[in-house]
Design a protein around this motif. Sequence first.
Motif, mmCIF file in Angstrom:
data_model
loop_
_atom_site.group_PDB
_atom_site.id
_atom_site.type_symbol
_atom_site.label_atom_id
_atom_site.label_comp_id
_atom_site.label_asym_id
_atom_site.label_seq_id
_atom_site.Cartn_x
_atom_site.Cartn_y
_atom_site.Cartn_z
ATOM 1 N N UNK B 83 39.817 42.509 47.567
ATOM 2 C CA UNK B 83 40.813 41.607 46.969
ATOM 3 C C UNK B 83 41.880 41.243 48.009
ATOM 4 N N UNK B 95 37.584 34.660 39.463
ATOM 5 C CA UNK B 95 38.231 34.814 38.146
ATOM 6 C C UNK B 95 37.713 33.761 37.154
ATOM 7 N N UNK B 99 35.810 35.277 33.872
ATOM 8 C CA UNK B 99 36.562 35.407 32.618
ATOM 9 C C UNK B 99 35.738 35.036 31.375
ATOM 10 N N UNK B 102 33.251 37.794 30.472
ATOM 11 C CA UNK B 102 33.732 39.174 30.344
ATOM 12 C C UNK B 102 33.356 39.809 28.996
ATOM 13 N N UNK B 129 34.611 45.402 36.961
ATOM 14 C CA UNK B 129 35.697 46.223 37.505
ATOM 15 C C UNK B 129 36.459 45.452 38.584
ATOM 16 N N UNK B 131 36.881 42.280 38.496
ATOM 17 C CA UNK B 131 37.734 41.342 37.757
ATOM 18 C C UNK B 131 39.031 42.041 37.324
ATOM 19 N N UNK B 132 38.918 43.311 36.919
ATOM 20 C CA UNK B 132 40.122 44.076 36.553
ATOM 21 C C UNK B 132 41.084 44.141 37.739
ATOM 22 N N UNK B 133 40.513 44.274 38.936
ATOM 23 C CA UNK B 133 41.326 44.339 40.155
ATOM 24 C C UNK B 133 41.959 42.984 40.484
ATOM 25 N N UNK B 135 42.283 40.165 38.352
ATOM 26 C CA UNK B 135 42.955 39.411 37.285
ATOM 27 C C UNK B 135 44.479 39.325 37.431
ATOM 28 N N UNK B 136 45.177 40.452 37.706
ATOM 29 C CA UNK B 136 46.636 40.327 37.802
ATOM 30 C C UNK B 136 47.074 39.321 38.867
ATOM 31 N N UNK B 137 46.259 39.147 39.909
ATOM 32 C CA UNK B 137 46.656 38.265 41.015
ATOM 33 C C UNK B 137 46.563 36.795 40.617
ATOM 34 N N UNK B 139 46.498 35.897 37.107
ATOM 35 C CA UNK B 139 47.261 35.731 35.859
ATOM 36 C C UNK B 139 48.757 35.980 36.030
ATOM 37 N N UNK B 140 49.115 36.792 37.015
ATOM 38 C CA UNK B 140 50.521 37.198 37.126
ATOM 39 C C UNK B 140 51.166 36.892 38.476
ATOM 40 N N UNK B 141 50.387 36.915 39.570
ATOM 41 C CA UNK B 141 50.998 36.809 40.907
ATOM 42 C C UNK B 141 50.730 35.465 41.584
ATOM 43 N N UNK B 147 50.038 42.384 46.100
ATOM 44 C CA UNK B 147 51.065 42.521 45.063
ATOM 45 C C UNK B 147 52.381 42.069 45.697
#
Lengths: 407, 165
Positions: B83, B95, B99, B102, B129, B131-133, B135-137, B139-141, B147
């Motif tokens: 990632x 992603x 998605x 999923x 797994x 995608x879990x790593x 997704x925050x990047x 959806x959020x970052x 990070x």
Amino acid sequence: MATATGELVRRHRWTQLYPELGQGPIPTEPYVSEEIYQREIELIFKKSWLRVARVEEVPEPGSYKVKRLHFANTAIIIVRAKDGVVRAFHNVCSHRGNTVVTETGDETFGHNKSAVLPCRFHGWVYGADGTLVSVPEEDRFYSCFERGHNGLTPVATDVWEGFVFINLDPRPLHTLAEFLGGYAGHFGGYPYAALTECYSYTTYLDCNWKIGHDSFSEAYHVTTIHAGSFPNVFSTGLADVQFFGPHRTCAVCLNLTQAPTKVAVVAGSVHRGSLVQKAAERRMLPPSINPSGRHDFAFELSTLFPNLLLHVAEGIWFTHQFWPIARNRTIWEGKYYVRAAQTNSQRWALEYAQVLQRNAWLEDTQTMENTQKALESGAKRYLNLQDEEILIRHNAHVLADRLAAAE
Amino acid sequence: MKSTTSKRSKKAVTAAGKSARTAAKRLRSAKTVASPAAKRQAGTRSKRIPVRKGRALPAGFEAIERFVKRWALPTQNRRQARRRKSTTAELQDFYDDMLPVLPSILKHVDTFPLGELPQASQRLFFLALSLAEVAPHIELYRGDPNVPYAFEESRFVAEHGEKIG
């Protein structure tokens, strides 16, 4: 017990409740002073009960964990004997002082089927109860040598709720139960051992141990520091602040204002693993936690003095622990416990929750070394605390009082 | 953090594995460059099957097979490293295609007991797994592969970082 409910706009409610802590700024000196650091080590760390393990880490007779405690220039063997009792000893051989267990890092784990601890240097063998059971060529030592007097050097050890504590003071002033006081009642009864899946992190930080400790002791930072990982989360203020002697606790309440992200929705529908996920009904929290049943209760945040932060929530508990190495160097350990997955999809949901929590901890940790660097400048003599930072204020008072009392 | 001995040996194993992989890669690319015939041969059926087998996902998931080589990674450390080395566009691409599938991935893996996935399903699970790593990047970052405003990630040592699954 002093709880505060129905708090509306009582902006100074915590210092009003605990007026003995005052409202003034706190000094920066304890974060940078070598002299204060040395006194904290001698008078606090070497005399307090410290969490060094969970019983699950030494599950069977002969299981051991060796934990290096840099601040005391020692390492402690925590070992379960055949009688089931967990004891602790300094990792030093009575013969010529070698380490009995060869350490491979700050923590070394092992198991001896016969529940003995042999020293590799000359083959001296100790029982898991610390007695010296065998010395090769014993008859070649002299009459002044007595095997019975040469066991491992014991360290005071006790267990509470599966947490193994040691006290480096050869004659601890208090028993563990006395030391914990009301804290034990408040946090007892939570099913720590049932949440077996542990995600554990560690790092070295170039900062004073209290800077790390302070950073995790308030929720004022959530909106700013966690704007990345938890953009939908806002602190609605602490609740139920209580002190138990040197220990302290409070409830962190969070308002989850926005809908979770798409992947968070899927994860949340499968398993509970995230602190920023609406909790299911109350199942495991003891009645002492969130007694008024607030809906925005997220987790209980506490400090078990001096260096363990213990948090409990519905389905999750976690700890931060700060181990001083030097005035400006600290080991951080973060451990996050959840119920183990029963299915592959739950395993996936835990991965998502835990990755997001790791990222939040990365955000938390970012400020610590910067703060140390800035304070080293000497530009500021005081730090200003607001009412929601009452736990930091309490810590500063407890530490100052302890050092002053020892004068 | 459990026995550093095992961590060290794991590291050594990883390093050994890495150099073996690098060597194999060099060998492969050398072959490709050296001989177009060898390249053609690799495309024949007998040579192709093992490669194909290594990338295959269970029926119905063909559309995301193109991610297997890059993202079907067995450990959190490797998923995290991948990632961090990816571009925003690569993360977004992964992603966007992952998605929608999923829920069906999670349904599929739950037809097997925990930790007992056949190879193709295991690959599919590793993708989830990842995608879990990732997704925050997305959806959020805002697509940042790291990070934002965070501590240096590689300085956090995860006890579970080399665990498979």
